[in-house]
Design a protein around this motif. Structure first.
Motif, short mmCIF file in Angstrom:
data_model
loop_
_atom_site.label_atom_id
_atom_site.label_comp_id
_atom_site.label_asym_id
_atom_site.label_seq_id
_atom_site.Cartn_x
_atom_site.Cartn_y
_atom_site.Cartn_z
N ASN A 1 0.82 -1.22 0.00
CA ASN A 1 0.00 0.00 0.00
C ASN A 1 0.85 1.27 0.00
O ASN A 1 0.34 2.36 -0.16
CB ASN A 1 -0.92 0.02 1.23
N TYR A 2 2.14 1.11 0.24
CA TYR A 2 3.01 2.28 0.36
C TYR A 2 4.20 2.12 -0.58
O TYR A 2 5.02 1.20 -0.42
CB TYR A 2 3.49 2.45 1.80
N SER A 3 4.29 2.97 -1.54
CA SER A 3 5.34 2.88 -2.54
C SER A 3 6.72 3.04 -1.89
O SER A 3 6.96 3.99 -1.16
CB SER A 3 5.15 3.96 -3.60
N GLY A 4 7.60 2.08 -2.15
CA GLY A 4 8.98 2.19 -1.70
C GLY A 4 9.26 1.75 -0.28
O GLY A 4 10.41 1.80 0.16
N LEU A 5 8.24 1.32 0.47
CA LEU A 5 8.49 0.98 1.88
C LEU A 5 9.22 -0.35 2.06
O LEU A 5 9.81 -0.60 3.11
CB LEU A 5 7.17 0.93 2.65
N ALA A 6 9.19 -1.21 1.06
CA ALA A 6 9.87 -2.49 1.18
C ALA A 6 11.36 -2.32 1.46
O ALA A 6 11.98 -3.14 2.14
CB ALA A 6 9.66 -3.32 -0.08
N GLU A 7 11.94 -1.24 0.96
CA GLU A 7 13.37 -1.02 1.17
C GLU A 7 13.68 -0.56 2.60
O GLU A 7 14.84 -0.43 2.98
CB GLU A 7 13.90 0.00 0.17
N TYR A 8 12.61 -0.34 3.37
CA TYR A 8 12.80 0.02 4.78
C TYR A 8 12.65 -1.18 5.71
O TYR A 8 12.56 -1.03 6.92
CB TYR A 8 11.81 1.11 5.18
N VAL A 9 12.63 -2.37 5.14
CA VAL A 9 12.57 -3.59 5.94
C VAL A 9 13.95 -4.24 5.93
O VAL A 9 14.52 -4.51 4.87
CB VAL A 9 11.53 -4.59 5.37
N VAL A 10 14.51 -4.48 7.12
CA VAL A 10 15.86 -5.07 7.22
C VAL A 10 15.81 -6.37 8.00
O VAL A 10 14.97 -6.57 8.88
CB VAL A 10 16.85 -4.10 7.90
N ASP A 11 16.70 -7.26 7.66
CA ASP A 11 16.85 -8.52 8.37
C ASP A 11 17.64 -8.25 9.65
O ASP A 11 18.80 -7.84 9.60
CB ASP A 11 17.60 -9.52 7.48
N ALA A 12 17.01 -8.48 10.79
CA ALA A 12 17.66 -8.17 12.07
C ALA A 12 18.90 -9.02 12.30
O ALA A 12 19.84 -8.60 12.99
CB ALA A 12 16.67 -8.36 13.22
N ASN A 13 18.94 -10.22 11.72
CA ASN A 13 20.13 -11.06 11.87
C ASN A 13 21.35 -10.41 11.22
O ASN A 13 22.48 -10.57 11.71
CB ASN A 13 19.89 -12.43 11.21
N GLN A 14 21.11 -9.69 10.12
CA GLN A 14 22.20 -9.02 9.44
C GLN A 14 22.51 -7.66 10.06
O GLN A 14 23.66 -7.20 10.01
CB GLN A 14 21.84 -8.83 7.95
#
Length: 410
Positions: free
Chosen positions: A5-18
């Motif tokens: 629903n929000y353009s571009g928000l996927a790049e604000y998700v990070v893998d906490a293990n990394q």
């Protein structure tokens, strides 16, 4: 939240293990030393099942713990984060809060100057392990010491509260234990460094926890210690330290006549491999597991010797017997190898035989149509034989790897 629903928000998700970087530090210089960094194996017990942190780009989290007193410093950085004004009020996830929830109360700071000051304090630089020294050894020109503690050991309660946080990152489904019960015993492994004039000379490498259960039976005042948790920190793994720590625990109980045997609570695959390796090493040196005895089959006498001389429970004694017998069985000897396979499969098939006995009782008690309905999901003989062969093949492969590892240490 649906990121679509929000353009571009996927790049604000990070893998906490990394994103997470750990260090054990003894000085301000160590805090900048990238060679000391190690990372978690899992964070789902901290950041949720998806192990993600939302709201940041290039998120980096540093969790540093002092080598001696195990005080913690947390800091994090990022290149940008989401703006709630542009995402209908959706805010970034809390980065530090979930970590503070698993750390001992009052043990962590986000103030770097305060932490650096702590590292140079007399309490930190003069740290000495708590408890009783029970074993010391050298490996690869490094010196290690093992200390035992109980709930009543002065200072141990607060130290344990700070130490146990690591199980959350390396033991799946881990939970903190209540050490108010004085049946708990702890064995802590440290590397001891030569005095360098600054910083703490001891570094925690790992530990093992044991609960001393009462052994019910005809004899009184008997106990059955059960290994609950074991952790060797990542930077100290694959150096033989796990085996050394487990053997130290064994030695602690070997001469205790009140101990019937030692068991393990819900072991991980890694611990099963370690335990099999250590027990096989020890049994190959024990006369009770001589070639002559082992090739005659698993007997009550062998089980009793394993319990008396090595504190192995019957189930583990049987398992090690199978590994040792494979060691003594020439695979080129068709008759000997067939005898081995039959012996192991007979044990693997025992639960199925018990099931068949129960089914026969059920058949006599039910009407034919009722019994037929009850048998719908029961494994048939052909399926059972296929499963039995698969179980044996997987077990044999594991046994061979254990024997290869044992041979490599001779």
């Amino acid at each position: 939240m649906e990121l679509g629903n929000y353009s571009g928000l996927a790049e604000y998700v990070v893998d906490a293990n990394q994103a997470l970087n750990f260090r054990f530090v003894g000085s301000a210089e160590d805090m900048e030393n990238e060679k000391l960094v190690f990372q978690p194996e899992m964070v789902h017990q901290i950041y949720g099942d998806n192990e993600n942190i939302f709201g940041y780009k290039d998120l980096k989290i540093d969790l540093m713990m002092s080598r001696g007193t195990l005080r913690t410093f947390i800091q994090y950085s990022f290149s940008s984060k989401v703006d709630p004004a542009k995402t209908d009020g959706v805010t970034p996830d809390d980065v530090v809060g979930p970590l503070l929830k698993i750390l001992a109360p009052g043990s962590a700071t986000e103030n770097k100057e305060e932490f650096v000051k702590q590292l140079s304090s007399a309490k930190e630089t003069g740290f000495r392990p708590i408890g009783d020294l029970v074993h010391s050894f050298s490996s690869d020109d490094k010196t290690y010491e093992v200390y035992s503690c109980t709930e009543s050991t002065p200072g141990f309660r607060s130290y344990h509260d700070r130490l146990q946080v690591w199980i959350m990152f390396y033991i799946d489904a881990a939970s903190y234990i209540d050490i108010d019960d004085d049946n708990w015993k702890f064995f802590l492994l440290y590397q001891k460094r030569e005095s360098s004039g600054e910083g703490c000379n001891y570094s925690i490498c790992g530990y093992i926890t044991v609960y001393e259960y009462y052994a019910y039976g005809r004899q009184t005042n008997k106990k059955r210690p059960r290994i609950s948790q074991m952790l060797i920190l990542p930077q100290y793994q694959r150096q033989g330290l796990g085996a050394a720590l487990l053997n130290t625990l064994y030695r602690n109980y070997l001469n205790d006549s009140s101990v019937v045997d030692i068991t393990v609570e819900d072991p991980s695959d890694n611990f099963i491999r370690l335990r099999d390796f250590v027990d096989t090493q020890n049994c190959l040196k024990n006369p009770a597991f001589s070639k002559e005895n082992v090739m005659n089959g698993f007997t009550d006498s062998l089980a009793e010797s394993a319990a008396k001389e090595l504190k192995l429970c019957r189930k583990q004694a049987r398992r090690i017997y199978e590994i040792v017998r494979l060691h003594y069985t020439p695979l080129s000897d068709t008759a000997a190898y067939k005898s081995y396979r039959v012996d192991v499969k007979r044990r693997l098939n025992a639960p199925y035989q018990r099931e068949q006995s129960q089914l026969e009782k059920l058949r006599r008690a039910l009407k034919p149509e009722e019994f037929a309905a009850a048998m719908v999901n029961i494994t048939d003989r052909e399926q059972r034989l296929e499963l039995l062969e698969k179980q044996f093949t997987e077990l044999e492969a594991h046994y061979k790897k254990i024997l290869e590892k044992v041979a490599a240490t001779v």
